[in-house]
Design an enzyme around this catalytic site. Sequence first.
Site, mmCIF file in Angstrom:
data_model
loop_
_atom_site.group_PDB
_atom_site.id
_atom_site.type_symbol
_atom_site.label_atom_id
_atom_site.label_comp_id
_atom_site.label_asym_id
_atom_site.label_seq_id
_atom_site.Cartn_x
_atom_site.Cartn_y
_atom_site.Cartn_z
ATOM 1 N N TYR A 161 -4.230 4.087 7.810
ATOM 2 C CA TYR A 161 -5.904 3.464 7.937
ATOM 3 C C TYR A 161 -6.511 4.001 9.280
ATOM 4 C CZ TYR A 161 -3.773 0.815 4.163
ATOM 5 O OH TYR A 161 -2.789 0.606 3.108
ATOM 6 N N LYS A 202 0.584 3.339 -3.051
ATOM 7 C CA LYS A 202 -0.708 4.297 -3.378
ATOM 8 C C LYS A 202 -0.074 5.754 -3.151
ATOM 9 C CE LYS A 202 -3.972 0.934 -1.032
ATOM 10 N NZ LYS A 202 -4.511 0.305 -0.116
ATOM 11 N N SER A 252 0.640 -1.268 -0.105
ATOM 12 C CA SER A 252 0.084 0.039 -0.011
ATOM 13 C C SER A 252 1.128 1.306 -0.038
ATOM 14 C CB SER A 252 -1.083 -0.111 1.370
ATOM 15 O OG SER A 252 -2.163 -0.674 0.875
ATOM 16 N N VAL A 263 0.802 -4.029 3.957
ATOM 17 C CA VAL A 263 0.753 -5.074 4.617
ATOM 18 C C VAL A 263 1.932 -6.227 4.536
ATOM 19 C CG1 VAL A 263 -1.840 -5.426 4.397
ATOM 20 C CG2 VAL A 263 -0.584 -6.204 2.655
ATOM 21 N N TYR A 293 -3.103 -2.405 -10.510
ATOM 22 C CA TYR A 293 -2.945 -2.352 -9.087
ATOM 23 C C TYR A 293 -2.291 -3.234 -8.415
ATOM 24 C CZ TYR A 293 -4.539 -2.084 -4.251
ATOM 25 O OH TYR A 293 -4.561 -2.209 -2.647
HETATM 26 N N1 LIG Z 1 -2.564 -2.413 3.259
HETATM 27 C C1 LIG Z 1 -1.997 -3.078 2.292
HETATM 28 O O1 LIG Z 1 -0.856 -2.982 1.952
HETATM 29 C C2 LIG Z 1 -3.149 -3.515 1.116
HETATM 30 C C3 LIG Z 1 -2.285 -3.698 -0.156
HETATM 31 C C4 LIG Z 1 -2.806 -5.172 -0.785
HETATM 32 N N2 LIG Z 1 -2.129 -5.215 -2.292
HETATM 33 C C5 LIG Z 1 -4.230 -5.153 -1.071
HETATM 34 O O2 LIG Z 1 -4.891 -4.610 -1.873
HETATM 35 O O3 LIG Z 1 -4.771 -5.747 -0.259
#
Ligand SMILES: NC(=O)CC[C@H](N)C(=O)O
Length: 331
Positions: free
Chosen positions: A256, A80, A77, A274, A204
Amino acid sequence: MVQGIVNWNTQTTQKWLQNYVDDWVNFYQKNTNEGEVASYIPILQEANQQHLGISILGINGMEIRSGNVEIPFTIQSISKVFTFIVACIQRGVSYVLSKVDVEPTGGAFNSIMHLETRQVKKPFNPLVNAGAITITSMLIGDTAERKLEGFYQLLEKILGYRPPLNIDVYQSENESSVRNRAIGYYLLEMGYLESELDLTLETYFKQCSIEITIDDLARLGMILANDGEDPSTQEEIIPRQVARLAKVLMLTCGMYDASGKFAAYVGIPAKSGVSGGIVAVAPPRARDHQLPFLDGCGIGVYGPALDKQGNSIAGIRLLRHIANQWDLSIF
Ligand SMILES: NC(=O)CC[C@H](N)C(=O)O
């Protein structure tokens, strides 16, 4: 630029700082037993829960690294933030913000509920999956590789190399992507997507599967701390307005539904993923001249054992400790 009374760039002071950071990493190593390595993307389970590492890179060039610094991991993430930046550069800030809002959700990163319940008809912010997938759909190009070219170029400009795609992580995520597909279909139904659904999701998943290290995160964070400018060449890599916006989003939404607590206890913009990475951005500050990294720094942390929100437990504790010791908070 603020000049400290203590010259932190001398070898003696750097060694002294290094000893502190080594002690802190050793101390917070025990917290790697808490939480769990992400398993909803099966291959991420193979990470070693005990790993903990930190890399700090000052705008003044000073570098401190400690713990498990060499482990490559996927950006997840954290990507992003940078696809948001690329979308702003390619499509213009006002266009991007007309399609995705800048409000924290207070919910999980992969929540669908927020899409359904909200009055304003756009995803909440670019750092939750719904907003990030929408942002990815805005990237210019008709294949995943073309769509990611601007993202790769930005990374290459900052890092000095093109980080590789971890194809196994991409495949694992692609095969286990039920929730993200559900979000994608919802976005499609609402008319938010600007590129075809399968192409958007492929892009993505690929952007999340790019492999980096904590040194890379520290460098990415350092450039944001310096408002998008490379301090050694004075080149503007990210327009200042876009870099500022990215930091606002990181502060309000980057961790988050733990973003409020992170702002309260650590107090600097950050973004987690994650796989256990966190990039944190400490802007320049002009307070106590006895503190290190007064000119600002970027911090990369890796600790794959996560809390319920999907953030590295030991990583957050370590960041909190360092931010308190060095008074990094922007507040
Ligand atoms: N929080 C994350 O790092 C989520 C990224 C992961 N690739 C997902 O879309 O679920």
